[in-house]
Design a protein around this motif. Structure first.
Motif, PDB file in Angstrom:
ATOM      1  N   ARG A  64      -4.272   8.589 -12.253  1.00  0.00           N
ATOM      2  CA  ARG A  64      -3.445   7.377 -12.238  1.00  0.00           C
ATOM      3  C   ARG A  64      -2.594   7.194 -13.485  1.00  0.00           C
ATOM      4  O   ARG A  64      -2.481   6.089 -14.030  1.00  0.00           O
ATOM      5  CB  ARG A  64      -4.324   6.148 -12.000  1.00  0.00           C
ATOM      6  CG  ARG A  64      -5.067   6.273 -10.684  1.00  0.00           C
ATOM      7  CD  ARG A  64      -5.789   5.038 -10.257  1.00  0.00           C
ATOM      8  NE  ARG A  64      -6.312   5.265  -8.887  1.00  0.00           N
ATOM      9  CZ  ARG A  64      -7.079   4.424  -8.229  1.00  0.00           C
ATOM     10  NH1 ARG A  64      -7.414   3.277  -8.789  1.00  0.00           N
ATOM     11  NH2 ARG A  64      -7.490   4.693  -7.013  1.00  0.00           N
ATOM     12  N   THR A  68       5.551   4.035   4.762  1.00  0.00           N
ATOM     13  CA  THR A  68       4.468   3.053   4.844  1.00  0.00           C
ATOM     14  C   THR A  68       3.393   3.528   5.823  1.00  0.00           C
ATOM     15  O   THR A  68       2.185   3.405   5.560  1.00  0.00           O
ATOM     16  CB  THR A  68       5.027   1.687   5.280  1.00  0.00           C
ATOM     17  OG1 THR A  68       6.002   1.269   4.328  1.00  0.00           O
ATOM     18  CG2 THR A  68       3.931   0.638   5.350  1.00  0.00           C
ATOM     19  N   ALA A  69       3.836   4.108   6.945  1.00  0.00           N
ATOM     20  CA  ALA A  69       2.868   4.635   7.916  1.00  0.00           C
ATOM     21  C   ALA A  69       2.065   5.778   7.302  1.00  0.00           C
ATOM     22  O   ALA A  69       0.848   5.876   7.500  1.00  0.00           O
ATOM     23  CB  ALA A  69       3.590   5.106   9.177  1.00  0.00           C
ATOM     24  N   ARG A  82       1.386   6.216   4.105  1.00  0.00           N
ATOM     25  CA  ARG A  82       0.442   5.677   3.125  1.00  0.00           C
ATOM     26  C   ARG A  82      -0.728   5.000   3.836  1.00  0.00           C
ATOM     27  O   ARG A  82      -1.847   4.992   3.331  1.00  0.00           O
ATOM     28  CB  ARG A  82       1.179   4.676   2.221  1.00  0.00           C
ATOM     29  CG  ARG A  82       0.580   4.576   0.850  1.00  0.00           C
ATOM     30  CD  ARG A  82       1.515   3.901  -0.146  1.00  0.00           C
ATOM     31  NE  ARG A  82       1.870   4.794  -1.240  1.00  0.00           N
ATOM     32  CZ  ARG A  82       2.673   4.461  -2.237  1.00  0.00           C
ATOM     33  NH1 ARG A  82       3.218   3.258  -2.274  1.00  0.00           N
ATOM     34  NH2 ARG A  82       2.952   5.325  -3.191  1.00  0.00           N
ATOM     35  N   SER A  83      -0.453   4.431   5.004  1.00  0.00           N
ATOM     36  CA  SER A  83      -1.510   3.703   5.718  1.00  0.00           C
ATOM     37  C   SER A  83      -2.475   4.629   6.439  1.00  0.00           C
ATOM     38  O   SER A  83      -3.656   4.308   6.582  1.00  0.00           O
ATOM     39  CB  SER A  83      -0.890   2.752   6.753  1.00  0.00           C
ATOM     40  OG  SER A  83      -0.011   1.843   6.138  1.00  0.00           O
ATOM     41  N   ARG A  84      -1.969   5.772   6.905  1.00  0.00           N
ATOM     42  CA  ARG A  84      -2.839   6.578   7.765  1.00  0.00           C
ATOM     43  C   ARG A  84      -3.844   7.405   6.975  1.00  0.00           C
ATOM     44  O   ARG A  84      -4.843   7.852   7.519  1.00  0.00           O
ATOM     45  CB  ARG A  84      -2.003   7.455   8.706  1.00  0.00           C
ATOM     46  CG  ARG A  84      -1.483   8.750   8.140  1.00  0.00           C
ATOM     47  CD  ARG A  84      -0.707   9.536   9.210  1.00  0.00           C
ATOM     48  NE  ARG A  84       0.073  10.619   8.635  1.00  0.00           N
ATOM     49  CZ  ARG A  84      -0.362  11.874   8.561  1.00  0.00           C
ATOM     50  NH1 ARG A  84      -1.560  12.200   8.989  1.00  0.00           N
ATOM     51  NH2 ARG A  84       0.414  12.806   8.028  1.00  0.00           N
ATOM     52  N   HIS A  85      -3.587   7.617   5.680  1.00  0.00           N
ATOM     53  CA  HIS A  85      -4.544   8.374   4.875  1.00  0.00           C
ATOM     54  C   HIS A  85      -5.570   7.417   4.265  1.00  0.00           C
ATOM     55  O   HIS A  85      -5.199   6.412   3.674  1.00  0.00           O
ATOM     56  CB  HIS A  85      -3.826   9.121   3.753  1.00  0.00           C
ATOM     57  CG  HIS A  85      -2.895  10.194   4.249  1.00  0.00           C
ATOM     58  ND1 HIS A  85      -3.343  11.425   4.657  1.00  0.00           N
ATOM     59  CD2 HIS A  85      -1.556  10.210   4.409  1.00  0.00           C
ATOM     60  CE1 HIS A  85      -2.320  12.161   5.046  1.00  0.00           C
ATOM     61  NE2 HIS A  85      -1.213  11.451   4.902  1.00  0.00           N
ATOM     62  N   GLU A  86      -6.817   7.749   4.434  1.00  0.00           N
ATOM     63  CA  GLU A  86      -7.862   6.967   3.762  1.00  0.00           C
ATOM     64  C   GLU A  86      -8.426   7.824   2.639  1.00  0.00           C
ATOM     65  O   GLU A  86      -9.341   8.621   2.866  1.00  0.00           O
ATOM     66  CB  GLU A  86      -8.954   6.571   4.753  1.00  0.00           C
ATOM     67  CG  GLU A  86      -8.563   5.434   5.674  1.00  0.00           C
ATOM     68  CD  GLU A  86      -9.785   4.814   6.355  1.00  0.00           C
ATOM     69  OE1 GLU A  86     -10.201   3.717   5.946  1.00  0.00           O
ATOM     70  OE2 GLU A  86     -10.319   5.438   7.274  1.00  0.00           O
ATOM     71  N   LEU A  98      -2.102   6.670  -7.994  1.00  0.00           N
ATOM     72  CA  LEU A  98      -2.515   5.270  -7.952  1.00  0.00           C
ATOM     73  C   LEU A  98      -2.612   4.792  -6.512  1.00  0.00           C
ATOM     74  O   LEU A  98      -3.485   4.000  -6.166  1.00  0.00           O
ATOM     75  CB  LEU A  98      -1.489   4.413  -8.713  1.00  0.00           C
ATOM     76  CG  LEU A  98      -1.757   2.911  -8.754  1.00  0.00           C
ATOM     77  CD1 LEU A  98      -3.007   2.614  -9.573  1.00  0.00           C
ATOM     78  CD2 LEU A  98      -0.568   2.161  -9.333  1.00  0.00           C
ATOM     79  N   ASP A  99      -1.697   5.252  -5.654  1.00  0.00           N
ATOM     80  CA  ASP A  99      -1.646   4.699  -4.300  1.00  0.00           C
ATOM     81  C   ASP A  99      -1.471   5.788  -3.232  1.00  0.00           C
ATOM     82  O   ASP A  99      -0.416   5.902  -2.618  1.00  0.00           O
ATOM     83  CB  ASP A  99      -0.536   3.651  -4.208  1.00  0.00           C
ATOM     84  CG  ASP A  99      -0.718   2.735  -3.003  1.00  0.00           C
ATOM     85  OD1 ASP A  99      -1.710   2.919  -2.263  1.00  0.00           O
ATOM     86  OD2 ASP A  99       0.114   1.847  -2.795  1.00  0.00           O
ATOM     87  N   HIS A 157       6.077   5.266  -8.012  1.00  0.00           N
ATOM     88  CA  HIS A 157       5.073   5.710  -7.038  1.00  0.00           C
ATOM     89  C   HIS A 157       5.641   6.072  -5.671  1.00  0.00           C
ATOM     90  O   HIS A 157       4.919   6.026  -4.675  1.00  0.00           O
ATOM     91  CB  HIS A 157       3.963   4.652  -6.903  1.00  0.00           C
ATOM     92  CG  HIS A 157       3.337   4.299  -8.221  1.00  0.00           C
ATOM     93  ND1 HIS A 157       2.640   5.214  -8.975  1.00  0.00           N
ATOM     94  CD2 HIS A 157       3.366   3.154  -8.971  1.00  0.00           C
ATOM     95  CE1 HIS A 157       2.234   4.642 -10.094  1.00  0.00           C
ATOM     96  NE2 HIS A 157       2.672   3.401 -10.122  1.00  0.00           N
TER      97      HIS A 157
END
Lengths: 473, 473
Positions: free
Chosen positions: A196, A266-267, A269-273, A356-357, A449
């Motif tokens: 980070r 955005t999708a 970033r959202s789909r990876h956990e 970081l994200d 980022h």
């Protein structure tokens, strides 16, 4: 019927100003076009650099961890720390992504939570923007001396933890009244080696007449672009800052609208956990700590080593420190395709454990091939084999650059821009990849980022090097 | 002399499209101007809502922690967790900022690392955009039923961890081919109560004719704007999503250029050194766990409580859960000042312990006055006393709204827009504050982690409520 008022143009009423500076991209473009500088002549640059190389002669010697001065492995955690509690530490990281060929791993990682400043001072000479570059020795650079930004300072640097000399020109970046920020953004660094980490990337214009110290020179973007075509001249921090330059000139069109691009990102970033948990270095599985290195058990990825640096003209005269030393030469490439006559690069939404994200946009290919040589072809990363075996005629840009020499030892990569056509990569690439224009990357890089450090190197090349796919020709 | 080509206009060559949609802001503006809807008449809304209130009748009852079903305090950490390992947990956080009246503290905090979807479906009826809103019961809402986005789904919701009913209309937000994203961005939630929580805020337009289920209604932005003037009708998730609507119409001028604003923000993010470390809930100092609540030792801030919910029409019929219950009514306000005839709000670069990245832009004032009543006047937060004692004639907008009713119990705040002039607040406000236009906030809110959730509520009000400082009049 509607209260909407068309945008008003004309001069801004006092004390307002225009939200955007329409002239600035033209000024950057003029500097890109200036192959010759008003200060240091292009033909004189090699001699100047060689002079600096002699003046700053340093020696870098590998040493066992036991010979590090001020650094030691903390008893309770095994973390490699400095006794001052500052600079950085080498700790452990446990990453779980639940996907891909390696859904979970542990690794050593550098932790340096402070925000450094990477700043380039610019000034007009003869109506052309010139960039103040510094000839700077870093122990990890293969050739030691490269061109750094005007200021390259950790917070430890400028709060004087190591009691060194003043950082020259720092005041232009810490006192807003001394100049005008043309770019100022927190950008991530290597997510595979740093936890980070972000630095403040700044371009500041001055109307003052700052003194010219001997390790510094004023260059146009055209001159820097020519140096970017050479191996290991422009250092990573410079490339990162140059990528943030508002060069403009882009077309108003793209395969995807800006909103579509943001939605795709955005999708992604959202789909990876991704779960990345710091752990004690002593607990990291799959790595072996010896007298002189912390090695990956299969000899892949990188090792942690220690060096002794004896120097004359740095902020302090000599020191010892740990460095991360990657195994093998990396390959970092954007595939580039003209779509409707506008060049697009194939960006990859990359997971790196230290981000970081979750994800940032990286190049199409960013790997060290040796790390994947043990995998069957179908399991190697997408486009890697394609890039490694690319027809030389399709390679429009190629140079070897190294990563930050203050933390990484001989971390070199071949940076490439490779042209493809519709028979090779379709408009609808695999999941995690998206065609974007240079203009769209330039808009995203105004914010932190979004664009990783390797993609920023290639963006700097796209912006400053007159390759055939620049949108402005 | 320069390779710069002026932006080309005209239709985009196939298969390209315009990077930005110039017509979209006009379409939003038309919806803002539409005080009447083509579907549910404004005069019929109260009756419709009352009908939904009757149909969804639920009871919310406080219970001791021991009566929670499926939730318990983990033996090793004291964390409050669900046996499935999903939903959320209540853990501890240790925050060190090294500044202000409280440079270090510990607190309970909600941890819910998954990304939820907050999505509003929009469609044109009679040439005007209508927004599909849902009448949704949430146990923490003071009046239980409020208007939520079309979809308000945690990942647990749509991966069916609690085996409930399908989430209606979800496919429009998970299948890009079903609609067109007009906004799509990961936004933070409350940094004082949530650890690094973000949700995907989406506005998706469809040309299909989706069925209209009984808890849903189509409203124009004008109708929603009128409801935003009422207390506790439009829920927090709706306000957050509406803030992301690309309403456009802003002037091209501001007190600070966009680059200056980004530079100021970057400097604010850099100058704060915030360390926020998760700790076991059992280790949190200064808080007391009882049978029915975890309380702050001085009775400030909030408490953690548990409720039993008996409902008829939610995804599951009834359940128990922990909630965070703040102490006292909050005060959340933007000071607004016309500068050069363009309205500016005074944004505050706020540190909140749970933010992913140090600071975000919040309202001028965002406090619960009771938490600071024990401090002498000079130590209370800037502008708090000014707002609390504001001349009612200067209050241009005021309504009580509540925060997310699925996690927070009766978390209400007075939201205010208060006009000031040059005698009250100068163009050069105290450090940490900056004058920005609505257009600038609208540009920042396209990206995550710039504008906090309270500022987004006020931004939604600025955009949808025809107050006198809207830039478009």
């Amino acid at each position: 019927m509607t209260p909407y008022a068309a945008p008003v143009t004309g001069p801004a009423p006092d004390p307002l100003r225009s939200r955007s500076d329409a002239v600035l991209p033209l000024r950057f473009a003029r500097s890109v076009a200036a192959a010759e500088g008003a200060m240091l002549r292009t033909e004189d640059f090699p001699g100047w650099l060689a002079g600096r190389q002699r003046a700053q002669a340093i020696t870098v010697r590998r040493i066992p961890f036991a010979d590090l001065a001020g650094w030691s492995f903390e008893r309770s955690t095994g973390n490699l720390v400095h006794r001052s509690g500052r600079f950085f530490t080498v700790e452990g990281l446990h990453v779980r992504t639940g996907e891909g060929v390696c859904p979970e791993w542990q690794q050593p990682i550098i932790k340096q939570p402070e925000i450094g400043i990477l700043g380039i001072l610019v000034k007009e000479f003869d109506g052309v923007l010139h960039f103040l570059m510094q000839a700077k020795m870093e122990p990890g650079n293969p050739n030691l001396l490269q061109l750094s930004p005007t200021v390259q300072a950790t917070r430890s640097n400028y709060t004087k933890v190591h009691r060194g000399a003043d950082v020259k020109y720092l005041e232009y970046f810490t006192q807003p009244s001394r100049g005008r920020a043309l770019a100022d953004v927190l950008q991530s660094e290597h997510g595979s080696w740093f936890y980070r980490k972000s630095n403040r990337n700044m371009i500041v214009e001055t109307d003052e007449d700052p003194p010219l110290y001997e390790d510094f020179c004023w260059l146009t973007l055209g001159q820097i672009g020519e140096l970017l075509r050479q191996d290991n001249v422009v250092n990573m921090d410079s490339r990162s800052v140059l990528a943030c330059a508002p060069v403009g000139g882009e077309r108003p069109w793209a395969l995807h609208s800006d909103t579509e691009l943001l939605s795709w990102f955005t999708a992604e970033r959202s789909r990876h956990e991704v779960r990345a948990d710091p752990i004690p270095l002593a607990d990291v599985r799959g790595w072996v700590r010896g007298e002189e290195a912390i090695d990956h058990a299969q000899g892949r990825h990188f090792k942690v080593v220690a060096v002794d640096v004896a120097a004359a003209s740095r902020e302090v005269a000599s020191w010892t420190q740990p460095l991360i030393e990657p195994h093998g030469l990396g390959v970092t490439a954007f595939l580039v395709r003209r779509i409707g006559d506008v060049p697009h690069v194939l960006a990859h939404a990359r997971v790196e454990g230290g981000f970081l994200d979750t994800v940032e946009l990286g190049p199409t290919v960013q790997y060290t091939p040796g790390n994947y040589a043990h995998l069957p072809p179908g399991h190697r990363p997408p486009f890697l084999d394609f890039v490694v075996s690319a027809d030389p005629a399709r390679i429009q840009y190629e140079a070897v650059h190294s990563e930050e020499g203050g933390r990484f030892l001989h971390a070199e990569s071949r940076y490439l821009l490779i042209e493809v056509d519709e028979t090779e990569v379709s408009l609808d690439p695999p999941p995690g990849y998206c065609w974007v224009t240079r203009g769209q990357l330039g808009e995203l890089v105004r914010h932190g980022h979004y664009v990783n450090v390797q993609a920023r190197t290639l963006l700097a090349c796209l912006s400053a090097v007159p390759v055939q796919w620049r949108e402005t020709r």
